[in-house]
Design a protein around this motif. Structure first.
Motif, PDB file in Angstrom:
ATOM      1  N   ALA A 169      31.691  33.929   0.638  1.00  0.00           N
ATOM      2  CA  ALA A 169      32.425  32.659   0.628  1.00  0.00           C
ATOM      3  C   ALA A 169      33.924  32.880   0.814  1.00  0.00           C
ATOM      4  CB  ALA A 169      32.164  31.908  -0.674  1.00  0.00           C
ATOM      5  N   ASP A 170      34.384  34.095   0.523  1.00  0.00           N
ATOM      6  CA  ASP A 170      35.806  34.412   0.642  1.00  0.00           C
ATOM      7  C   ASP A 170      36.194  34.913   2.023  1.00  0.00           C
ATOM      8  OD1 ASP A 170      36.080  33.770  -2.040  1.00  0.00           O
ATOM      9  OD2 ASP A 170      35.760  35.831  -2.687  1.00  0.00           O
ATOM     10  N   GLY A 171      35.239  35.030   2.911  1.00  0.00           N
ATOM     11  CA  GLY A 171      35.543  35.502   4.266  1.00  0.00           C
ATOM     12  C   GLY A 171      34.398  36.300   4.845  1.00  0.00           C
ATOM     13  N   ASP A 172      34.614  36.860   6.006  1.00  0.00           N
ATOM     14  CA  ASP A 172      33.605  37.614   6.746  1.00  0.00           C
ATOM     15  C   ASP A 172      33.556  39.051   6.232  1.00  0.00           C
ATOM     16  OD1 ASP A 172      32.053  38.992   8.596  1.00  0.00           O
ATOM     17  OD2 ASP A 172      32.932  37.976  10.324  1.00  0.00           O
ATOM     18  N   LYS A 173      32.506  39.403   5.491  1.00  0.00           N
ATOM     19  CA  LYS A 173      32.384  40.748   4.932  1.00  0.00           C
ATOM     20  C   LYS A 173      32.252  41.797   6.037  1.00  0.00           C
ATOM     21  CE  LYS A 173      29.975  39.717   0.612  1.00  0.00           C
ATOM     22  NZ  LYS A 173      28.808  40.115  -0.180  1.00  0.00           N
ATOM     23  N   PHE A 174      31.578  41.460   7.112  1.00  0.00           N
ATOM     24  CA  PHE A 174      31.396  42.420   8.194  1.00  0.00           C
ATOM     25  C   PHE A 174      32.744  42.789   8.805  1.00  0.00           C
ATOM     26  CE2 PHE A 174      27.198  40.878   7.554  1.00  0.00           C
ATOM     27  CZ  PHE A 174      26.351  41.890   7.979  1.00  0.00           C
ATOM     28  N   ALA A 175      33.604  41.807   9.023  1.00  0.00           N
ATOM     29  CA  ALA A 175      34.944  42.074   9.556  1.00  0.00           C
ATOM     30  C   ALA A 175      35.786  42.822   8.528  1.00  0.00           C
ATOM     31  CB  ALA A 175      35.618  40.769   9.954  1.00  0.00           C
ATOM     32  N   ARG A 176      35.693  42.441   7.280  1.00  0.00           N
ATOM     33  CA  ARG A 176      36.496  43.066   6.225  1.00  0.00           C
ATOM     34  C   ARG A 176      36.244  44.567   6.129  1.00  0.00           C
ATOM     35  NH1 ARG A 176      38.345  41.061   0.644  1.00  0.00           N
ATOM     36  NH2 ARG A 176      38.860  43.015  -0.380  1.00  0.00           N
TER      37      ARG A 176
END
Length: 75
Positions: free
Chosen positions: A6-13
């Motif tokens: 929910a806080d953002g794209d984990k794959f990109a992070r």
């Protein structure tokens, strides 16, 4: 985990490239292509358990990843 989707794209992070996952044909989720398996579930019920919530799901789809042995996921 420590990082919510929910806080953002984990794959990109975590710098996971698109060739390391596949898009699920049934749900708006990504699956690791090199995993042994993945299960998609429909949420059936939840129960509060102290400071957590226990979730009960019904498996709606299963996937065999490229790291799985030949005899994995027998129906």
């Amino acid at each position: 985990g420590y990082f919510s989707g929910a806080d953002g794209d984990k794959f990109a992070r975590f710098n996971i490239s698109p060739n390391e996952y596949i898009e699920s044909p049934n749900a708006n989720v990504r699956l690791f292509s090199r995993s042994i398996s993945a299960l998609e579930c429909k949420l059936v019920n939840t129960f509060p358990t102290g400071d957590h919530i226990f979730c009960i799901g019904e498996v709606t789809a299963q996937y065999k990843g490229s790291a799985a042995p030949e005899d994995a996921l027998h129906s």
